[in-house]
Design an enzyme around this catalytic site. Structure first.
Site, PDB file in Angstrom:
ATOM      1  N   SER A 184      -1.917  84.276  49.148  1.00 60.56           N
ATOM      2  CA  SER A 184      -0.785  85.178  49.286  1.00 60.56           C
ATOM      3  C   SER A 184       0.400  84.421  49.891  1.00 60.56           C
ATOM      4  O   SER A 184       0.879  83.474  49.275  1.00 60.56           O
ATOM      5  CB  SER A 184      -1.181  86.412  50.104  1.00 60.56           C
ATOM      6  N   GLN A 185       0.871  84.774  51.089  1.00 60.32           N
ATOM      7  CA  GLN A 185       1.902  83.935  51.705  1.00 60.32           C
ATOM      8  C   GLN A 185       1.374  82.519  51.854  1.00 60.32           C
ATOM      9  O   GLN A 185       2.111  81.544  51.661  1.00 60.32           O
ATOM     10  CB  GLN A 185       2.313  84.471  53.070  1.00 60.32           C
ATOM     11  N   HIS A 303      -5.044  91.834  44.293  1.00 59.46           N
ATOM     12  CA  HIS A 303      -4.588  90.984  45.391  1.00 59.46           C
ATOM     13  C   HIS A 303      -5.675  90.994  46.470  1.00 59.46           C
ATOM     14  O   HIS A 303      -5.589  91.753  47.437  1.00 59.46           O
ATOM     15  CB  HIS A 303      -3.258  91.511  45.938  1.00 59.46           C
TER      16      HIS A 303
END
Length: 322
Positions: A184-185, A303
């Site tokens: 993700s980040q 996700h």
């Protein structure tokens, strides 16, 4: 195959829609020079934990703008020659994790560093002074400041590259065998680190954030991690009179535009049901990479964590042991 985005054959050819500032390369060349001028100094303080055969440290360094950046660092106690190394980056608003999460790689002979992103859930300092909105979110932090150097993620991206340079400069590390990973980040920071660190050997970004912002907006998926984009327009540009200007400025911190700089080997992980970081945004950055690469696809996943992904990453990183 379930579809929340483009069909897979279109994803494989999608190039992105977000604009690229005309001075993008000059912007990042200048930023890299600023970061490199800080050198590779750091402070290693023995941590309070004790594990057999492992040395663990609190690592701090001074990043661009004078901020103190924190990472956890672990290495094998007994080493024969120089070790490969792994850099780890965390998800949005999180932190570097426990030392225990680093020890599987240390047991294999790696040195490992896990960095806190500035001003999020860990110990790294965010001392950025900006004009404009600071209500919510880091993507838009600095967006209203006349100076594009005040964009929050510019500094975090530079921190990843500075950490890479610091680790590569360590006596116990083989600078030609350093990799990076995160989700993700953390996937976004992995891409940025590779783009800003030409010597990086390989990287494994997962479900990458901070790619092709305009596509997120066009899909009406500026929710969750990207919610701050919608909030920004509602509060500060409700008629979208500055939409092109806003997305162009965000282009400085868009991995779609940074990806062509990557020279490392890349193994990217994507779920085709991801509505937080849509697959097309991830493919946009991935498709811009010109180095050796592979996309690992999970058609029925969103996700989230993927089965076997950590094992695949470890096997890939362990190629640097040979």
């Amino acid at each position: 195959m379930p579809v929340v985005d483009m069909p897979l054959h279109e994803l494989r050819n999608y190039k992105g829609v977000s604009p690229k500032p005309v001075d993008f390369d000059a912007y990042w060349d200048r930023a890299i020079s600023e970061m490199e001028a800080l050198g590779t100094g750091c402070t290693l303080t023995p941590a309070k934990y004790h594990f057999p055969g492992v040395e663990v440290f609190d690592l701090t360094f001074t990043g661009v703008g004078g901020a103190t950046v924190y990472a956890r660092f672990a290495r094998p106690e007994k080493r024969e020659g120089k070790c490969p190394a792994l850099l780890r980056f965390h998800g949005y608003s999180g932190h570097r994790g426990d030392f225990a999460h680093l020890l599987n790689y240390v047991a294999l002979g790696f040195c490992v560093a896990s960095m806190d992103a500035r001003g999020q859930g860990g110990k790294s300092e965010d001392n950025l002074s900006v004009k404009g909105n600071t209500l919510n979110g880091h993507i838009i932090r600095g967006l209203d400041d006349p100076d594009p150097d005040k964009l929050y993620f510019r500094n975090v991206f530079l921190d990843t590259a500075q950490l890479a340079r610091i680790v590569m400069a360590m006596d116990e590390v083989d600078e030609t065998r350093v990799g990076a990973t995160g989700g993700s980040q953390g996937g976004a920071l992995t891409l940025a680190c590779a783009a800003l660190t030409p010597k990086l050997n390989r990287c494994c970004p997962m479900i990458s954030f901070l790619c092709d912002y305009k596509r997120v907006w066009d899909m009406d998926l500026d929710v969750g991690a990207y919610h701050e984009l919608r909030q920004y327009f509602r509060n500060f540009d409700p008629r979208h009179e500055r939409e092109e200007e806003v997305f162009t400025k965000l282009g400085y911190i868009d991995n779609l535009n940074l990806a062509p700089r990557i020279r490392a080997k890349v193994k990217h992980f994507t779920g085709l049901l991801d509505t937080i970081c849509p697959p097309s945004t991830q493919f946009a950055a991935y498709n811009a990479i010109t180095s050796e690469k592979e996309m690992v696809i999970y058609p029925d996943f969103a996700h989230e964590g993927f089965p076997d992904a950590d094992d695949i990453v470890m096997e890939y990183m362990c190629e640097m042991l040979k």
